[in-house]
Design a protein around this motif. Structure first.
Motif, PDB file in Angstrom:
ATOM      1  N   PHE A 123       0.843  -1.200   0.000  1.00 23.21           N
ATOM      2  CA  PHE A 123       0.000   0.000   0.000  1.00 23.21           C
ATOM      3  C   PHE A 123       0.879   1.251   0.000  1.00 23.21           C
ATOM      4  CE2 PHE A 123      -2.120   3.520   1.990  1.00 23.21           C
ATOM      5  CZ  PHE A 123      -3.401   3.504   1.457  1.00 23.21           C
ATOM      6  N   HIS A 127       1.117   4.264  -2.953  1.00 19.15           N
ATOM      7  CA  HIS A 127       0.687   5.630  -2.660  1.00 19.15           C
ATOM      8  C   HIS A 127       1.846   6.572  -2.330  1.00 19.15           C
ATOM      9  CE1 HIS A 127      -2.972   3.228  -2.247  1.00 19.15           C
ATOM     10  NE2 HIS A 127      -3.561   4.304  -2.701  1.00 19.15           N
ATOM     11  N   LEU A 142      -8.451   9.026   0.857  1.00 15.07           N
ATOM     12  CA  LEU A 142      -8.413   7.557   0.815  1.00 15.07           C
ATOM     13  C   LEU A 142      -9.145   6.940   2.012  1.00 15.07           C
ATOM     14  CD1 LEU A 142      -4.648   7.039  -0.140  1.00 15.07           C
ATOM     15  CD2 LEU A 142      -6.634   6.974  -1.666  1.00 15.07           C
ATOM     16  N   THR A 144     -12.097   5.738   2.639  1.00 13.19           N
ATOM     17  CA  THR A 144     -12.815   4.483   2.423  1.00 13.19           C
ATOM     18  C   THR A 144     -11.839   3.330   2.223  1.00 13.19           C
ATOM     19  OG1 THR A 144     -14.610   5.709   1.387  1.00 13.19           O
ATOM     20  CG2 THR A 144     -14.567   3.334   1.012  1.00 13.19           C
ATOM     21  N   GLU A 145     -10.782   3.578   1.468  1.00 14.27           N
ATOM     22  CA  GLU A 145      -9.790   2.535   1.169  1.00 14.27           C
ATOM     23  C   GLU A 145      -9.005   2.098   2.406  1.00 14.27           C
ATOM     24  OE1 GLU A 145      -6.034   1.831  -1.858  1.00 14.27           O
ATOM     25  OE2 GLU A 145      -7.356   3.530  -2.188  1.00 14.27           O
ATOM     26  N   ILE A 146      -8.728   3.036   3.309  1.00  9.35           N
ATOM     27  CA  ILE A 146      -7.894   2.695   4.474  1.00  9.35           C
ATOM     28  C   ILE A 146      -8.696   2.238   5.691  1.00  9.35           C
ATOM     29  CG2 ILE A 146      -5.981   4.148   3.732  1.00  9.35           C
ATOM     30  CD1 ILE A 146      -6.837   6.209   5.852  1.00  9.35           C
ATOM     31  N   GLN A 148     -10.192  -0.438   6.259  1.00 14.30           N
ATOM     32  CA  GLN A 148      -9.866  -1.834   6.577  1.00 14.30           C
ATOM     33  C   GLN A 148      -8.567  -1.971   7.380  1.00 14.30           C
ATOM     34  OE1 GLN A 148      -8.775  -4.161   3.069  1.00 14.30           O
ATOM     35  NE2 GLN A 148      -8.283  -2.246   2.011  1.00 14.30           N
TER      36      GLN A 148
END
Length: 169
Positions: A123, A127, A142, A144-146, A148
């Protein structure tokens, strides 16, 4: 124009490594701190059972880089040099959120809950902005992406990498 010098808080910054250590150990991950200014990683994690047999999908040790931001109103970015990308397995960014410091704020208000994001090396590579002067990773946009990788879910990745089951009776 009178430019303010950056606020340096070494005790607050050091707390992030100890906080991450505490949360990892709380998850039964044996964690050791590397010497100060050690190149590439800050923590080493291993399985707590010295007789644990490593399976194919597990790692014998996990190297963790810790980055922190103390300001609640920070830009959600952190510097990471390109030449250190091979030195860690996970990077935990700790948003300490001790108060608001940008613009005319003095930090006396705006404290919020600490946030941890355990980001896999891949990741960070995807990025990483090597062309900026600070070689940063920017997390703004980011969210929503992070999600998790946040808090306990993020620490769980390290436990999985080491094959450490959740402590249960």
């Amino acid at each position: 124009m009178n430019k303010k010098s950056p606020l340096r808080l070494p005790v607050v910054s050091a707390s992030s490594e100890y906080l991450v250590m505490g949360y990892l150990m709380r998850r039964n991950i044996l964690t050791y701190k590397a010497p100060p200014n050690h190149e590439g990683y800050d923590l080493i994690c291993i399985h707590p059972d010295p007789r644990h047999l490593i399976r194919d999908c597990e790692m014998a040790q996990v190297r963790v880089q810790v980055k922190s931001r103390y300001a609640t109103d920070c830009d959600r970015a952190f510097p990471i040099k390109e030449n250190s990308l091979d030195a860690f397995d996970f990077l935990v960014v700790v948003f300490l959120n001790i108060g608001r410091f940008n613009r005319n704020h003095d930090g006396s208000y705006g404290a919020e809950t600490i946030e941890f994001y355990t980001l896999p090396n891949q990741f960070i590579r995807e990025h990483h902005h090597p062309n900026s002067s600070w070689q940063k990773v920017r997390l703004r946009g980011l969210e929503t992406e992070i999600e998790q990788y946040k808090d306990a879910q993020g620490f769980e990745q390290i436990a999985d990498a080491l094959g450490i089951e959740k402590p249960m009776r």
